[in-house]
Design a protein around this motif. Sequence first.
Motif, PDB file in Angstrom:
ATOM      1  N   ALA A  97       0.836  -1.103  -0.013  1.00  0.00           N
ATOM      2  CA  ALA A  97       0.046   0.010   0.048  1.00  0.00           C
ATOM      3  C   ALA A  97       0.810   1.289   0.041  1.00  0.00           C
ATOM      4  N   LEU A  98       2.037   1.230   0.643  1.00  0.00           N
ATOM      5  CA  LEU A  98       2.855   2.505   0.780  1.00  0.00           C
ATOM      6  C   LEU A  98       4.047   2.720  -0.010  1.00  0.00           C
ATOM      7  N   VAL A  99       4.235   1.625  -0.869  1.00  0.00           N
ATOM      8  CA  VAL A  99       5.377   2.037  -1.983  1.00  0.00           C
ATOM      9  C   VAL A  99       4.884   2.138  -3.179  1.00  0.00           C
TER      10      VAL A  99
ATOM     11  N   LYS B 285      -8.177 -19.163  -4.978  1.00  0.00           N
ATOM     12  CA  LYS B 285      -8.778 -17.851  -4.448  1.00  0.00           C
ATOM     13  C   LYS B 285      -7.568 -16.843  -3.783  1.00  0.00           C
ATOM     14  N   GLN B 286      -6.658 -17.589  -2.946  1.00  0.00           N
ATOM     15  CA  GLN B 286      -5.673 -16.890  -2.181  1.00  0.00           C
ATOM     16  C   GLN B 286      -4.791 -16.411  -3.135  1.00  0.00           C
ATOM     17  N   ARG B 287      -4.108 -17.072  -4.282  1.00  0.00           N
ATOM     18  CA  ARG B 287      -3.290 -16.636  -5.163  1.00  0.00           C
ATOM     19  C   ARG B 287      -3.933 -15.626  -6.023  1.00  0.00           C
ATOM     20  N   SER B 288      -5.188 -15.654  -6.558  1.00  0.00           N
ATOM     21  CA  SER B 288      -5.832 -14.691  -7.391  1.00  0.00           C
ATOM     22  C   SER B 288      -5.882 -13.333  -6.380  1.00  0.00           C
ATOM     23  N   PHE B 289      -6.290 -13.407  -5.034  1.00  0.00           N
ATOM     24  CA  PHE B 289      -6.422 -12.333  -4.225  1.00  0.00           C
ATOM     25  C   PHE B 289      -5.120 -11.340  -4.210  1.00  0.00           C
ATOM     26  N   LEU B 290      -3.945 -12.264  -4.047  1.00  0.00           N
ATOM     27  CA  LEU B 290      -2.511 -11.570  -4.161  1.00  0.00           C
ATOM     28  C   LEU B 290      -2.120 -11.030  -5.361  1.00  0.00           C
ATOM     29  N   ALA B 291      -2.562 -11.338  -6.523  1.00  0.00           N
ATOM     30  CA  ALA B 291      -2.099 -10.991  -7.797  1.00  0.00           C
ATOM     31  C   ALA B 291      -3.224  -9.651  -8.101  1.00  0.00           C
ATOM     32  N   ASP B 292      -4.422  -9.867  -7.469  1.00  0.00           N
ATOM     33  CA  ASP B 292      -5.192  -8.523  -7.949  1.00  0.00           C
ATOM     34  C   ASP B 292      -4.888  -7.632  -6.905  1.00  0.00           C
ATOM     35  N   ASN B 293      -4.162  -7.333  -5.909  1.00  0.00           N
ATOM     36  CA  ASN B 293      -3.779  -6.762  -5.143  1.00  0.00           C
ATOM     37  C   ASN B 293      -2.168  -6.326  -5.438  1.00  0.00           C
TER      38      ASN B 293
ATOM     39  N   ALA C 151       9.010   5.175  12.347  1.00  0.00           N
ATOM     40  CA  ALA C 151       8.135   4.889  13.570  1.00  0.00           C
ATOM     41  C   ALA C 151       6.832   5.638  13.916  1.00  0.00           C
ATOM     42  N   LYS C 152       7.116   7.009  13.701  1.00  0.00           N
ATOM     43  CA  LYS C 152       6.044   7.831  13.559  1.00  0.00           C
ATOM     44  C   LYS C 152       4.752   7.696  12.550  1.00  0.00           C
ATOM     45  N   ARG C 153       5.469   7.282  11.557  1.00  0.00           N
ATOM     46  CA  ARG C 153       4.274   7.048  10.318  1.00  0.00           C
ATOM     47  C   ARG C 153       3.682   5.744  10.856  1.00  0.00           C
ATOM     48  N   ALA C 154       4.435   4.643  11.260  1.00  0.00           N
ATOM     49  CA  ALA C 154       3.934   3.439  11.489  1.00  0.00           C
ATOM     50  C   ALA C 154       2.853   3.413  12.428  1.00  0.00           C
ATOM     51  N   HIS C 155       3.023   4.328  13.499  1.00  0.00           N
ATOM     52  CA  HIS C 155       2.090   4.491  14.436  1.00  0.00           C
ATOM     53  C   HIS C 155       0.679   5.049  13.833  1.00  0.00           C
ATOM     54  N   CYS C 156       1.089   5.974  12.848  1.00  0.00           N
ATOM     55  CA  CYS C 156      -0.357   6.467  12.257  1.00  0.00           C
ATOM     56  C   CYS C 156      -1.038   5.618  11.531  1.00  0.00           C
ATOM     57  N   VAL C 157      -0.589   4.615  10.863  1.00  0.00           N
ATOM     58  CA  VAL C 157      -1.087   3.558  10.149  1.00  0.00           C
ATOM     59  C   VAL C 157      -1.797   2.579  10.873  1.00  0.00           C
TER      60      VAL C 157
ATOM     61  N   PRO D 121      -8.337  -1.073   4.016  1.00  0.00           N
ATOM     62  CA  PRO D 121      -8.068  -0.755   2.784  1.00  0.00           C
ATOM     63  C   PRO D 121      -6.862  -0.117   2.604  1.00  0.00           C
ATOM     64  N   MET D 122      -6.176  -0.458   1.528  1.00  0.00           N
ATOM     65  CA  MET D 122      -4.747  -0.096   1.268  1.00  0.00           C
ATOM     66  C   MET D 122      -4.817   1.636   1.003  1.00  0.00           C
ATOM     67  N   GLN D 123      -6.014   2.282   0.590  1.00  0.00           N
ATOM     68  CA  GLN D 123      -5.854   3.766   0.423  1.00  0.00           C
ATOM     69  C   GLN D 123      -5.930   4.294   2.110  1.00  0.00           C
ATOM     70  N   GLU D 124      -6.750   3.729   2.689  1.00  0.00           N
ATOM     71  CA  GLU D 124      -6.794   4.191   4.327  1.00  0.00           C
ATOM     72  C   GLU D 124      -5.479   4.260   4.766  1.00  0.00           C
ATOM     73  N   ALA D 125      -4.640   3.228   4.538  1.00  0.00           N
ATOM     74  CA  ALA D 125      -3.233   3.173   5.086  1.00  0.00           C
ATOM     75  C   ALA D 125      -2.177   4.120   4.391  1.00  0.00           C
ATOM     76  N   HIS D 126      -2.552   4.242   3.167  1.00  0.00           N
ATOM     77  CA  HIS D 126      -1.815   4.933   2.400  1.00  0.00           C
ATOM     78  C   HIS D 126      -2.136   6.522   3.044  1.00  0.00           C
ATOM     79  N   ASP D 127      -3.369   7.139   3.112  1.00  0.00           N
ATOM     80  CA  ASP D 127      -3.547   8.365   3.503  1.00  0.00           C
ATOM     81  C   ASP D 127      -3.128   8.834   5.040  1.00  0.00           C
TER      82      ASP D 127
END
Length: 309
Positions: free
Chosen positions: A39-41, A61-69, A276-282, A295-301
């Motif tokens: 989400a963050l790179v 389904k697991q492998r598809s989930f990984l690929a889709d994300n 570490a500050k950013r990690a606490h925020c996430v 959701p990845m976007q929430e973590a990114h924000d």
Amino acid sequence: MSGFASIGECMIELSGATGDNWRMGFAGDTFNTIWYVRALVAPEYPVDYVSAFGDDPFSGKQRSFLADNGVGIAKSPIISGARPGLYAITLDGAERSFTYWRSDAAARQLASDRQALSASLEGRDIVYFSGITLAILAPADRQTMLEAVAIARQSGSKVAFDPNYRPRLWENIETARTVIGQAIRLADIALPTFPDEKELFGDATPAATAARIAASGVKEIIVKDGTGPALVAAQGREEWVAAVPANAVDTTGAGDSFNGAYLAARLQEIAPAEAAKRAHCVAARVVEFHGALAPMQEAHDAFEKLCEA
């Protein structure tokens, strides 16, 4: 060097129960971490989950989930007749407990092909794994995995390790101490959690945890302590970084998301205390969602806004 690899077990997760209704997802400590790295790179940056997978419909389904994300699986083997492990989360307020079904999970064979494992780790900026990764393996496979990690490190990869001690997964506490000690000596970045270290090694304080791990040669140590401040011991100094208040509904994956955000920040050459500050925020944002994966976007924000909102 390019890319991030996380080694471990991605399981089927049942969470968010309302009566007898459950939500199915995919999670696991090192997978949760790579979710937040992804989400963050930058989208084009290679991120791979190194494990072993079955050939049943759930594994598909697991492998598809990984690929889709946007998460690859590198050279991870697909094992005929194997299937994923499963766990269910039950909540008491925001605090969670887990029930597992994982004794014959495919991921227990992730080190069965030494060449495939080594190829999966080749050329990485960071190789990440945890004590749970080691605990689910047979003793010989643990050594195979540690040897593969050591080769990657000798070739220029940084190694990040979270001891993530779970007593039920280990034969006994002595074995856990020995194997986790071996892993720590391979680490460039250590991400322990103080209550785990207190239980496993008897550390009296987070500072004692940092000092013990530093004595093993680790130069960058971040001691997490739940909602307490994290101790960052790196670059010749120690700094306490306060946690961020949150309206927690489910603390599943909080430490894993911290790890992912911290490592993503370090990949971007952000200094350890700031990382570490950013990690606490996430992590504070993640616990406001049910299940391990927000959701990845929430973590990114959260990562970008640095809690300013």
